[in-house]
Design an enzyme around this catalytic site. Structure first.
Site, mmCIF file in Angstrom:
data_model
loop_
_atom_site.group_PDB
_atom_site.id
_atom_site.type_symbol
_atom_site.label_atom_id
_atom_site.label_comp_id
_atom_site.label_asym_id
_atom_site.label_seq_id
_atom_site.Cartn_x
_atom_site.Cartn_y
_atom_site.Cartn_z
ATOM 1 N N TYR A 196 -7.044 -6.315 5.718
ATOM 2 C CA TYR A 196 -7.126 -6.556 4.276
ATOM 3 C C TYR A 196 -7.987 -7.748 3.881
ATOM 4 O O TYR A 196 -8.085 -8.068 2.700
ATOM 5 C CB TYR A 196 -5.711 -6.761 3.711
ATOM 6 C CG TYR A 196 -4.779 -5.613 4.018
ATOM 7 C CD1 TYR A 196 -5.072 -4.322 3.576
ATOM 8 C CD2 TYR A 196 -3.625 -5.810 4.759
ATOM 9 C CE1 TYR A 196 -4.229 -3.265 3.873
ATOM 10 C CE2 TYR A 196 -2.775 -4.753 5.052
ATOM 11 C CZ TYR A 196 -3.090 -3.485 4.608
ATOM 12 O OH TYR A 196 -2.250 -2.430 4.901
ATOM 13 N N SER A 218 3.715 -5.105 7.758
ATOM 14 C CA SER A 218 3.167 -3.803 7.394
ATOM 15 C C SER A 218 2.118 -3.392 8.435
ATOM 16 O O SER A 218 2.430 -3.292 9.614
ATOM 17 C CB SER A 218 2.593 -3.860 5.985
ATOM 18 O OG SER A 218 2.431 -2.568 5.456
ATOM 19 N N TYR A 219 0.872 -3.143 8.021
ATOM 20 C CA TYR A 219 -0.159 -2.777 8.989
ATOM 21 C C TYR A 219 -0.254 -3.844 10.070
ATOM 22 O O TYR A 219 -0.317 -3.538 11.265
ATOM 23 C CB TYR A 219 -1.510 -2.606 8.293
ATOM 24 C CG TYR A 219 -2.593 -1.978 9.153
ATOM 25 C CD1 TYR A 219 -3.175 -2.667 10.213
ATOM 26 C CD2 TYR A 219 -3.039 -0.686 8.906
ATOM 27 C CE1 TYR A 219 -4.170 -2.101 10.995
ATOM 28 C CE2 TYR A 219 -4.023 -0.104 9.692
ATOM 29 C CZ TYR A 219 -4.588 -0.812 10.729
ATOM 30 O OH TYR A 219 -5.566 -0.238 11.502
ATOM 31 N N TRP A 233 -3.229 3.721 -0.908
ATOM 32 C CA TRP A 233 -3.668 2.908 0.230
ATOM 33 C C TRP A 233 -5.024 3.380 0.740
ATOM 34 O O TRP A 233 -5.920 2.567 0.958
ATOM 35 C CB TRP A 233 -2.626 2.978 1.346
ATOM 36 C CG TRP A 233 -2.868 2.012 2.474
ATOM 37 C CD1 TRP A 233 -2.411 0.733 2.572
ATOM 38 C CD2 TRP A 233 -3.639 2.251 3.669
ATOM 39 N NE1 TRP A 233 -2.833 0.161 3.744
ATOM 40 C CE2 TRP A 233 -3.586 1.065 4.441
ATOM 41 C CE3 TRP A 233 -4.358 3.344 4.154
ATOM 42 C CZ2 TRP A 233 -4.233 0.953 5.675
ATOM 43 C CZ3 TRP A 233 -5.003 3.231 5.386
ATOM 44 C CH2 TRP A 233 -4.944 2.053 6.122
ATOM 45 N N ASP A 236 12.447 -1.848 0.936
ATOM 46 C CA ASP A 236 11.130 -1.732 1.562
ATOM 47 C C ASP A 236 10.922 -0.307 2.050
ATOM 48 O O ASP A 236 11.856 0.333 2.564
ATOM 49 C CB ASP A 236 11.024 -2.709 2.732
ATOM 50 C CG ASP A 236 9.747 -2.517 3.528
ATOM 51 O OD1 ASP A 236 8.701 -2.249 2.906
ATOM 52 O OD2 ASP A 236 9.796 -2.622 4.760
ATOM 53 N N HIS A 258 8.660 -4.104 -0.546
ATOM 54 C CA HIS A 258 7.626 -4.310 0.472
ATOM 55 C C HIS A 258 6.807 -5.573 0.232
ATOM 56 O O HIS A 258 6.520 -6.322 1.161
ATOM 57 C CB HIS A 258 6.704 -3.089 0.528
ATOM 58 C CG HIS A 258 5.795 -3.075 1.717
ATOM 59 N ND1 HIS A 258 6.243 -2.843 2.999
ATOM 60 C CD2 HIS A 258 4.447 -3.267 1.833
ATOM 61 C CE1 HIS A 258 5.225 -2.885 3.854
ATOM 62 N NE2 HIS A 258 4.132 -3.153 3.174
#
Length: 559
Positions: free
Chosen positions: A42, A113-114, A161, A255, A284
């Site tokens: 990101y 997350s990722y 996303w 989440d 989240h």
């Protein structure tokens, strides 16, 4: 520690020659320092990164901080393919970071997350210098919250996303073509902005047209169906025993990956590893005290943690004990569990998850919208409703990460419960507090006249003012259903921790859609990759002695 040195875009060459770049934050002095590393797609200075780790604060605490753009993103070279390279690149980057000037040779990883998953992938690749990971809000099985849930597509997250991640790709593609860049970005933004206004409704959902229009990689559902072996590139489930590291795991009850966090924790403890778990009332991207319509009290804020201090400081303390100068991996039995119990809005320390003292308790769907501990003893008429996929039940709160028009968390369910295609079952007001902590499931005996359909169950808390707010929900996709024939279906609502207060009522909603969180079942039985036409389905839910539909709640007895 006052003179922190920052190097930008420091190159690291991967095994295939691709160069990835990282920002490196060095504390003042000569070191050596343990390395705290983040790998994310990101952008190295993005707000998403800063929300997970303050690199200056970490450097002041004596960590050499490395924040790297993953392959194909921003300053890093190579193709952008979600998940594909994270295991091998994670291995190569850990080894590179451990050899940086000033490093003490021990590496820890953090982020969510990722970039929670990039930690798991690096850990699975077993670089010898990686000593600890602290994944936040990330999944275990991508087919339980990332790509699908109960067989339904996680369209809510997949569409925005993938489109957002396409922006950097289009900038690279049109780097020497200003007109192409303007046209491409304009179209991408239009599709992104238009999701809530109808874009989510494009069909087929399993081969989403917007991705093809912009020629961008998608989150992974479509590729995982084309290439099942590739799906292992971000799957942690089934591989925990390969990770011989301590973990500090953080999740939230609202989440989108809540159950994945819990599953990762239980699997690591089951494998005999030291594991710490923190579960807040959070969504989240929201670790504050107000989530949805509810203020859980300032104690819930991750900057306070019920007078425990900042969550990030708790993590840094843990890292200092695992990768610091004298750090040693904690023994397996030293792991801790810190749960936020909603309703009473208190943090509580436990030593296990799930709680062995919780007792699975059946609450039965009954005629006239009742929800009772007593099962039906005589025949009761089935409940019926019509499900039209062209008029689905709108997503209203929950464990969401979708277009911003849809708020996550506990929201007023009055509009949903007023619909003809939503069945509602409610207890009498509770005479005393009732705690539910653990995994919730609904057992439905139901029939449809279609060859395929969905069943959605939602647990709600109805307060003393009769306001119903969602607590947990789930979905199951039924394929090749014999039309009109009753069958048993189990809907996994994942886990929660809440005290239903005295005077409140417990409510269960049963329906067949939650859109756009999950894609609509068109009731035709066609594959999601090609289905573009829907049909109306006539649904029945049974509750009689032979077919006792119910919700199963893990009730914790009073201390």
């Amino acid at each position: 520690m006052a003179e922190i040195q920052i190097e930008f875009d420091v190159p690291a060459q991967m095994r295939d020659g691709t160069v990835l770049r990282a920002d490196v934050y060095r504390p003042g002095g000569t070191g050596p320092w343990p390395v705290l590393m983040v790998r994310l797609p990101y952008g190295k200075q993005s707000p998403l990164m800063a929300a997970m780790l303050d690199p200056l604060a970490a450097a002041r605490r004596g960590f050499l901080v490395v924040i790297q753009d993953t392959r194909g993103r921003f300053a890093s070279e190579g193709p952008w393919e979600p998940w594909t390279y994270e295991e091998s690149d994670g291995y190569d980057t850990v080894r590179w970071a451990a050899a940086l000037p000033g490093s003490n040779g021990s590496v820890g990883m953090c982020g969510g997350s990722y970039f929670g998953n990039t930690q798991w992938m690096a850990a699975l690749s077993k670089p010898p210098e990686l000593k600890a990971i602290a994944p936040m809000v990330t999944w275990s099985d991508p087919d339980d919250g990332l790509w699908t849930r109960g067989g339904a597509i996680e369209l809510g997250i997949t569409a925005p996303w993938s489109l957002m991640m396409g922006a950097d790709m289009l900038m690279r593609r049109h780097s020497s073509d200003l007109n192409g860049l303007v046209s491409g970005i304009t179209g991408l933004v239009q599709d992104l902005d238009g999701l809530a206004g109808g874009g989510y409704g494009e069909l087929p959902s399993g081969r989403f047209p917007a991705f093809a229009r912009h020629e961008i990689p998608e989150l992974g559902y479509e590729r995982s169906r084309r290439e099942p072996e590739w799906a292992a590139s971000c799957r942690v489930a089934g591989r925990h025993d390969e990770v011989d590291l301590p973990t500090f795991q953080v999740g939230g009850w609202y989440d989108i990956f809540a159950q994945g966090t819990l599953d990762n924790f239980t699997a690591m403890r089951g494998a005999g590893r030291s594991a710490t778990l923190v579960m807040g009332p959070w969504a989240h991207t929201n670790q504050r005290n107000v989530v949805g319509d509810v203020n859980f009290g300032f104690a819930a804020n991750s900057d306070f943690m019920g007078m425990r201090g900042r969550l990030i400081d708790m993590q840094l303390d843990w890292f200092q004990g695992t990768i610091g100068e004298n750090g040693e991996a904690p023994e397996p039995d030293t792991g801790k569990v810190l749960l936020f119990v909603m309703g009473v809005n208190q943090w509580r320390e436990e030593t296990e998850w799930p709680l062995s003292r919780a007792v699975d308790t059946d609450f039965h769907l009954r005629t006239d919208g009742r929800l009772t501990l007593e099962p039906p003893s005589t025949a009761e008429s089935a409940e019926e409703f019509t499900y039209d996929p062209m008029d689905p039940v709108p997503t209203t709160g929950g464990a969401l990460l979708i277009a911003e028009e849809f708020r996550p968390g506990p929201l007023d369910q009055s509009a949903v419960e007023a619909r003809d295609d939503v069945l509602v079952f409610t207890t009498e007001p509770l005479a005393e507090d009732l705690e539910v902590t653990g995994r919730v499931r609904a057992v439905l005996f139901a029939a449809t006249d279609g060859v395929s359909t969905d069943w959605v169950a939602r647990l709600c808390d109805v307060d003393e003012n009769s306001v119903s707010r969602n607590v947990a929900d789930g979905i199951v996709r039924v394929r090749a259903a014999p039309p009109g024939e009753a069958a048993e279906h189990v809907v996994d609502l994942w886990s929660t921790s809440i005290v239903f207060r005295a005077g409140h009522r417990i409510r269960v909603q049963i329906t067949s859609s939650n859109f756009p969180r999950w894609d609509r079942n068109l009731n035709t039985g066609e594959p999601e990759e090609t289905a573009a036409t829907g049909r109306v389905a006539h649904q029945q839910v049974f509750h009689d002695p032979a077919r006792p539909s119910r919700i199963v709640l893990p009730v914790v007895p009073p201390a």
